[in-house]
Structures are given as C-alpha cells and as structure tokens.
Write an enzyme that holds these catalytic residues in place. Structure first.
Site, PDB file in Angstrom:
ATOM      1  N   SER A 443       0.813  -1.211   0.000  1.00  0.00           N
ATOM      2  CA  SER A 443       0.000   0.000   0.000  1.00  0.00           C
ATOM      3  C   SER A 443       0.845   1.257   0.000  1.00  0.00           C
ATOM      4  O   SER A 443       0.333   2.330  -0.292  1.00  0.00           O
ATOM      5  CB  SER A 443      -0.978   0.017   1.179  1.00  0.00           C
ATOM      6  OG  SER A 443      -0.433  -0.599   2.294  1.00  0.00           O
ATOM      7  N   HIS A 464      -3.637  -3.509  -5.817  1.00  0.00           N
ATOM      8  CA  HIS A 464      -3.843  -3.007  -4.460  1.00  0.00           C
ATOM      9  C   HIS A 464      -5.292  -3.196  -4.025  1.00  0.00           C
ATOM     10  O   HIS A 464      -6.198  -2.537  -4.541  1.00  0.00           O
ATOM     11  CB  HIS A 464      -3.442  -1.520  -4.419  1.00  0.00           C
ATOM     12  CG  HIS A 464      -3.580  -0.886  -3.079  1.00  0.00           C
ATOM     13  ND1 HIS A 464      -3.971   0.411  -2.906  1.00  0.00           N
ATOM     14  CD2 HIS A 464      -3.387  -1.376  -1.838  1.00  0.00           C
ATOM     15  CE1 HIS A 464      -4.000   0.707  -1.618  1.00  0.00           C
ATOM     16  NE2 HIS A 464      -3.656  -0.375  -0.955  1.00  0.00           N
ATOM     17  N   GLU A 476      -7.189  -1.227  -6.975  1.00  0.00           N
ATOM     18  CA  GLU A 476      -6.357  -0.262  -7.691  1.00  0.00           C
ATOM     19  C   GLU A 476      -5.222  -1.039  -8.372  1.00  0.00           C
ATOM     20  O   GLU A 476      -4.479  -1.762  -7.692  1.00  0.00           O
ATOM     21  CB  GLU A 476      -5.784   0.684  -6.628  1.00  0.00           C
ATOM     22  CG  GLU A 476      -5.456   2.052  -7.076  1.00  0.00           C
ATOM     23  CD  GLU A 476      -5.108   2.950  -5.875  1.00  0.00           C
ATOM     24  OE1 GLU A 476      -4.908   2.458  -4.747  1.00  0.00           O
ATOM     25  OE2 GLU A 476      -5.034   4.158  -6.085  1.00  0.00           O
ATOM     26  N   ASN A 514      -5.108   6.191  -1.436  1.00  0.00           N
ATOM     27  CA  ASN A 514      -4.483   6.591  -0.173  1.00  0.00           C
ATOM     28  C   ASN A 514      -3.925   8.010  -0.244  1.00  0.00           C
ATOM     29  O   ASN A 514      -3.916   8.744   0.730  1.00  0.00           O
ATOM     30  CB  ASN A 514      -3.381   5.608   0.220  1.00  0.00           C
ATOM     31  CG  ASN A 514      -3.965   4.293   0.719  1.00  0.00           C
ATOM     32  OD1 ASN A 514      -5.144   4.231   1.048  1.00  0.00           O
ATOM     33  ND2 ASN A 514      -3.158   3.251   0.762  1.00  0.00           N
TER      34      ASN A 514
END
Ligand code: NAD
Length: 731
Positions: A443, A464, A476, A514
């Site tokens: 991540s 991800h 992702e 993120n």
C-alpha cells in the site's frame, strides 16, 4: 429491430416476449416502450385474444431501464428539459396504466383482459415496475434471480409507477426497505414480502401463467387501489398508525442521508403526497418528483459514476488490447489479513489458489479465514454445505514454493518490508512459469522500486486491494515504470473474475486512493490541533456525505499506522514535508496508547466490547477548542478540497489518466461523498471559477496546500469542466 415479440395461440393467449437481440439482459429503451405499448394495443383490440402473458425470451426478465437513455432524455429535451422528462415519464405511466386497466370499463371495472407477468429470473427496476402493473406476477423458482427496485442506489427512485404501486400494495412501512434501501430478494422471499404473487418451478412457468389467464375473473383484474374503499395498508398519513410511519420515516431518512441524497427525500414526498389523492393523481405526483430528482445534478453525477462509468471500467474500458488473460491458478504469498482475503475472493470466483506463508500453521489460519466467512454465509442461508466444500477445496495452504508451479498470477501480500518482499519475489519467480505475472499488494512502497527484485519487470505490477477484501469493491491496479500491457490485462481480467471494480493508475507515492485519503485525515487532525471542536470536524464531514469523519477514519485504520506512514513520508520527502503540525497530534495519541479501535481507545472512547461511544474528552484537554469556532461551510470546504485538489494533482501528474477512474475510485475506495459522483464531478458541480475562488481564500488563510492546481485555474479561465473536456477529447 424489435425488443418485444408478439405471438398468439389457439386458446386466445397473446404472449409478449421481451428478448433484445445481441444482449444478455433486457433493458428498456424509449423505443422498446413504444413497442410494448403497440403490442398491448393489439392484444386489447383483438377480439380473439382472451388474455396476455408478458415474459422474456432470456433466462432473466429484465435488468431495468437503460440509464444511458435517462441521461440522454434530459440532453435531448432542448430548452425545457423538465417538460421533456415529464412527458417521457407520463408516456411510461400511460402504457403501464393501460396494462393495469386492460380495457375494463372504468365504472363497472368489468370486461378487462387479464395480463400476467411471468418472470423466469431477475426482474429489476422497470423490469419489476412493468410486472407491478400486471394483474398477477408469477416467478420461476430460481434462487439466483433478484427481484427488486434498486434505483435509489444510483441516486434516483422507481419513477415508472413502482413507488406508488409498491407503497399502495405493501403500505409505506412494508415498502420502505425495497424503495428506500433498494433491497433485492430472490423469488420466494419476494413472495413472502408480498411483492409477487406466486412462485412455480421454472418448467411450469408459462403453463401456469396461461392457466391463470384462462381462469381469471373480472374481480382478479381490479387492483386494490382501483377498487372502492381502498385503504393504504398500515394507514395513510392522517391515520394514527400512518402518521407514526411517516414521521418516523422522515426522521430516519434525514438521519441516514444527512440531507444530501435528494432521491430518498423526493421518494418519501411522492409516497406521502400520493397517499392522499386518487391513484392517477398520485402517478402524476410521482412523475413530478421524479423529474425533480432527474434535474438535480447529484442524480446525473451518481448515474454517471455509479452506473455508466463503473460498468464501463468493469468491462475493461482501459484494458490494453491483449488476448484473454483470465486467471486459472493463483498464488498468494502471505496468508495474513490481506492474503487470506484475496485467497477467499479468488476461490469464491472459481480460481484454484495456492496460499503460502512462512509456516504451515499461518497458512492454515489464512485458509481458516475463508472457512469463517463461508460459515457466516451458511448461517444466513446464502451458502450451501456443498458450495463451502467446493470453495475450500480450491485453497491449498502450504509453505512450499514449488506448489506455485503452474500459477499464471501471483499476488504477494507479505509484510510491508522491501527486503521481505524482494525475497519472496525471487523465490516465487523461481517456481512459476516464465509467462506468469507477479503482483504486489503493497500500500505504500513504489511498484517500480519493488520491481527491481524481479527478473521480469515488465511482468511485475501492483494490485492493491482494500481492507476488508471481501467487502471492498475497488481494486487499484498500478503500472510500474516497466510494467507491460499483458500484466495490466491480466490484473484487469483477474479483477473482473472476482467481480470487483478496477482503476488503473501510474506509480507514485500512495498511488491514488491513499494519496487522497491522507490529506482528508490530516486536515481533520490539523483542525483539532488548531482548536476546532472535534465534533464540528466530524459532523461537518458527515453532513457533506462522507461515511466517516476524519477522526473516526483514523481510529479505524489505527494511529500507529498513521505514525508509521508519517515517519516514512518525512524520511522520503525531507524538507518538503509539510505535515509536522499533524504529526504532533498523531505522535501524542500514540504516546498515550490511544491507537484507535483496536486498542478500544482513540479519538473516540469505546466500551469494553469495543463499541464506539463518543469523542474522547481528553482530546479537548490537550487541544482546547477555541472560543471562536469556524462556520460549518469553512470546515467542510477544508475537508473536501483537501481530497479533491489531491485528485486533481494526481490527474495533472499523470497518476490518474481518466477522470472516470478518479470519480469511481474515490467513491468505492474511500467513500468520497457518493451523492456528488466523485471529486471531479463535485468540482464540475461547483464550477471551476467558484472552486478556484474558494482555493484562493483557503490558501490565503491556511497555506499553500490549498493552492488551485494549474489545471483547475485553466478551466476557470476557459469556462470548461472536467467532463466537458473529456467529452470533447473523446469526440
Ligand atoms: P499481515 O501482517 O496481516 O500479513 C502478512 C503475512 O505475511 C503474515 O501472515 C506473515 O506471516 C506473512 N509473511 C511474512 N513474511 C513472509 C515470508 N517471507 N514468506 C511467506 N509469508 C510471509 O499484513 P496485511 O495487513 O495482510 O498486509 C500485507 C500486505 O498488504 C502489506 O504489503 C500491506 O501494506 C498491504 N496492504 C494492507 C492493507 C491493510 O489494510 N492491512 C491494505 C492494502 C494493502
């Protein structure tokens, strides 16, 4: 080309079969509606026809309205879109009312022809609204079929009479879960809820429909709401019981939607106002509220992101042109929280999985996670013993890398440590075929750096997942510098197999999701440090339609993770690091041992069972709320622009290459105010000139992080919007 096929038999039964050529699922278009009406006219006008069966030539009845048509209807309606929409909706009511009245004398209610809906499978949206206008609904006993009205999920409501008919059939309370939550049921449950009338074995469906038509009496054709003395089940608004329902529903909707979803409120208004007038007037009221919702920019943005673009991405809108790359055998490295979840979703989709961990017990525990989820499914009646055995049978837990032989995809989910990741990459690549693709679920670590451990960097990619893997809809996919097209296609085909929604982004710190969540969380904590009341921060976010306030979100993801990310980011960015003030809050919380939900102590207080109580009072002692509090809009702007500007910067920098991915990814990945359609839709709604003006004000008062990106400034000058620019580029 015809969507509906008409035939008659020797017993005087007309069958209208919905079967759109070249499509696996029927959806209604305006042309289709005109055809259906013409067939109904033919049947009603033909003296030899005794009754009508409306059914489908496909395994399912219909998936709903073609939402592209709704979007187009508005555009095509010229200067008076409201009128165009209203007329279009009323033509739908006319057709469905014609079915319902079926040629009967309006005074005596006699002489109509029975019309039955025979549903072989799924019937959603308009696919249920048409049957609701029929005199009887018979469904095949097909437990895979879904029956319901899911419109509310994309920001509209059932606007072809479904709202008025279902609320009159079940009462406001009974209809609420189906109308307000878009609840879908399999046929037997739909029957016990009273939505449909009968469930029969699939092979007997048409014979039973015919039998019913031939035996139907005049009284069977009269809907309760057309009969004398009709009373709404559970009571209309001015009945004491009805009053309680409507008062409660109104409060509940405002509580659940925070007032930002126009469709739910409009739906309730249509039911409330409609309940006090005759049925045909109620349909008109429903149509007016439906137009009101369709004219709201939120509904078009939601339809665009949550239906049209989400589906386009799932179907591979950005897939490179490479042959089929569906996964047959998957290797998962690391059977912890993420690895175990990835193994479960893959095995559930029919893929063989080799689940590797450093020791056998850990690998078995990872498989045990699937067992736990399947057991839960069994308790809820969703999973059979056979299905459980089948799914578990696909997962092989082991420590032996040789078992990866024959895997065409490997997803690595070991500790977030480049050394450990490099080690497992080399070990796996020694065992898998040369053609296999290797993916990392990191991540925070750059994909291009991790790819250095690979002997085939063009076959190395980021996939991800979000936690919990079985619930989160977004995946992702991250292209590293050297990632090739086949790796992207493989990742996309895998995501399609496990029925999630992909976005494809380029490699940069924190990728896309993120990257945008962190500024949101940080802005929340920064405000606390400045003395903004924590309750104001949290409520401002929720009133903008964010599912969790920033402080609650930190509690869920944990403060020690926040501290770890902050340290790593500071080390990587050096002087440019701009979140020192936020770290003061994070590190203090960590020192206090308040790591969030997992320690039952964070920005919120929790009880022994881990249930969230209220905001922790100690926070106010350390960071005393200022006597002068900012107004709500200012707090909201700070929280929303923190995310949206980061999304724009991701686009400017080429991390995002498609605003559709930016919007869909934001809603599914971190819950960005779904009513808005996503950050790009939201900025379009505000208009670039206004957005830039807000940025200038925020920048002057709070710092350069709010500086309007050049792309937004250009738009403000040229008067363009993100979606208009995209459309002109695509044209
Ligand atoms: P975790 O600690 O729960 O699981 C990691 C697993 O890897 C453990 O079972 C460990 O025994 C195993 N492992 C460690 N070294 C190994 C080795 N050499 N060989 C085989 N197995 C080994 O961690 P997690 O939360 O599942 O995260 C895994 C990865 O997914 C990390 O890269 C993380 O950044 C990423 N990720 C986590 C989340 C999240 O919310 N937790 C979300 C997205 C991505």
């Amino acid at each position: 080309m015809s969507d509906f096929h008409y035939s008659t038999d020797a017993d005087g039964i007309a069958t209208i079969s919905w079967d759109i050529a070249g499509k696996s699922m029927n959806v209604l278009s305006m042309e289709g509606l005109a055809e259906l009406e013409a067939h109904i006219d033919t049947a009603l006008g033909d003296g030899a026809v005794k009754g009508v069966i409306i059914t489908s030539g496909k395994p399912d009845f219909a998936g709903g309205m073609d939402l592209n048509v709704i979007a187009k209807m508005k555009d095509m309606a010229g200067d008076q879109p409201e009128k165009g929409l209203f007329d279009g909706i009323m033509s739908m009511h006319r057709c469905l009312r014609k079915i319902e009245r079926a040629g009967m004398d309006p005074k005596t209610l006699k002489g109509g022809k029975p019309v039955v809906a025979a549903l072989p499978g799924t019937a959603l949206g308009i696919g249920l609204e048409i049957p609701l206008a029929c005199h009887r609904i018979i469904a095949a006993d097909n437990p895979k079929a879904k029956i319901g009205l899911p419109e509310i999920m994309v920001g509209i409501f059932p606007g072809a009479g479904g709202t008025t008919r279902l609320s009159r059939k079940l009462g406001a309370m009974g209809a609420a879960p189906f109308l307000l939550e878009g609840k879908l049921s399999e046929p037997k449950k739909a029957k016990s809820a009273g939505i449909i009338d009968e469930v029969v074995p699939g092979a007997e469906l048409l014979a039973r429909a015919k039998e019913w038509v031939l035996g139907a009496k005049d009284a069977d054709l009269v809907k309760p709401w057309d009969a004398k003395g009709y009373k709404m089940p559970g009571g209309a608004p001015y009945h004491p019981a009805g009053f309680m329902t409507f008062v409660g529903a109104s409060a509940m909707i405002n509580g659940k939607t925070q007032g930002v979803y126009p469709a739910a409120k409009a739906l309730l208004s249509a039911v409330y106002e409609g309940a006090m007038v005759p049925f045909d007037v109620a349909l008109k009221i429903e149509a007016r509220w439906f137009v009101n919702v369709l004219m709201n920019p939120s509904s078009s943005a939601m339809i665009r992101s949550l239906f049209i673009n989400k589906e386009a991405l799932e179907k591979g809108a950005n897939r490179p042109e490479v042959a089929d790359e569906r996964v047959r055998k998957l290797g998962v490295l690391g059977a912890g929280m993420m690895g175990a979840g990835i193994a479960y979703v893959a095995a559930n989709a029919g893929i063989e999985v080799v689940l590797i961990d450093a020791d056998q017990a850990a690998a078995e525990r990872g498989k045990g996670y699937s067992e736990g989820l399947l057991d839960k499914g069994m308790k809820r009646g969703k999973v059979t013993e056979a299905k459980k055995a089948e799914v578990l049978g696909r997962i092989t837990p082991t420590t032996d890398y040789a078992a990866l032989s024959g895997c065409d995809l490997v997803v690595e989910a070991v500790f977030e440590d480049p050394k450990v990741k490099a080690e497992v990459t080399a070990k796996a690549e020694a065992a898998i075929p040369e053609t296999a693709i290797f993916a990392t679920n990191t991540s925070t670590l750059p994909i291009s750096d991790l790819a250095k451990a690979s002997s085939r960097p063009e076959q190395f990619i980021g996939i991800h997942f979000f936690s919990p893997v079985d619930k989160m809809l977004l995946v992702e996919i991250i292209r590293g510098r050297e990632t090739g097209d086949r790796a992207v296609a493989k990742a996309l085909d895998f995501v399609r197999q496990i029925r999630k929604t992909p976005i494809v982004v380029n490699d940069a710190r924190f990728f896309y999701a993120n990257r945008c969540i962190i500024p949101y969380i940080n802005e929340g904590m920064r405000m606390v440090r400045e003395g903004v009341a924590p309750a104001l921060v949290e409520n401002a976010a929720k009133l903008m339609g964010m599912p969790l306030g920033p402080l609650q979100l930190v509690d869920e993801t944990s403060l020690d993770l926040g501290a770890k990310i902050a340290k790593a980011t500071r080390a990587a960015m050096g002087e440019a690091y701009a979140d020192g003030d936020v770290d003061e809050v994070v590190f203090w919380m960590v020192e206090e041992g308040r790591l969030g939900r997992k320690t039952k102590a964070g920005f919120y207080a929790y009880d022994e069972a881990g249930k969230r109580q209220g905001l922790w009072t100690g926070l106010g002692e350390k960071f005393a709320p200022a006597s002068d509090q900012p107004d709500l809009i200012e707090v909201q702007h700070r929280l929303m622009f923190a995310q949206a500007l980061e999304a724009v910067r991701a686009l400017e920098e080429g991390v995002l290459t498609d605003i559709r991915e930016g919007d869909v990814g934001a809603i599914l990945g971190w819950g960005f105010a779904p009513w808005s359609g996503g950050p790009f839709s939201w900025l379009d709604m505000l208009g670039a000139p206004f957005a830039v003006a807000v940025c200038e004000d925020l920048e002057a008062r709070f710092g350069t992080r709010f500086k309007a990106p050049a792309l937004l400034q250009e738009m403000a000058q040229s008067g363009r919007s993100f979606y208009a620019s995209r459309a002109s580029m695509a044209a």
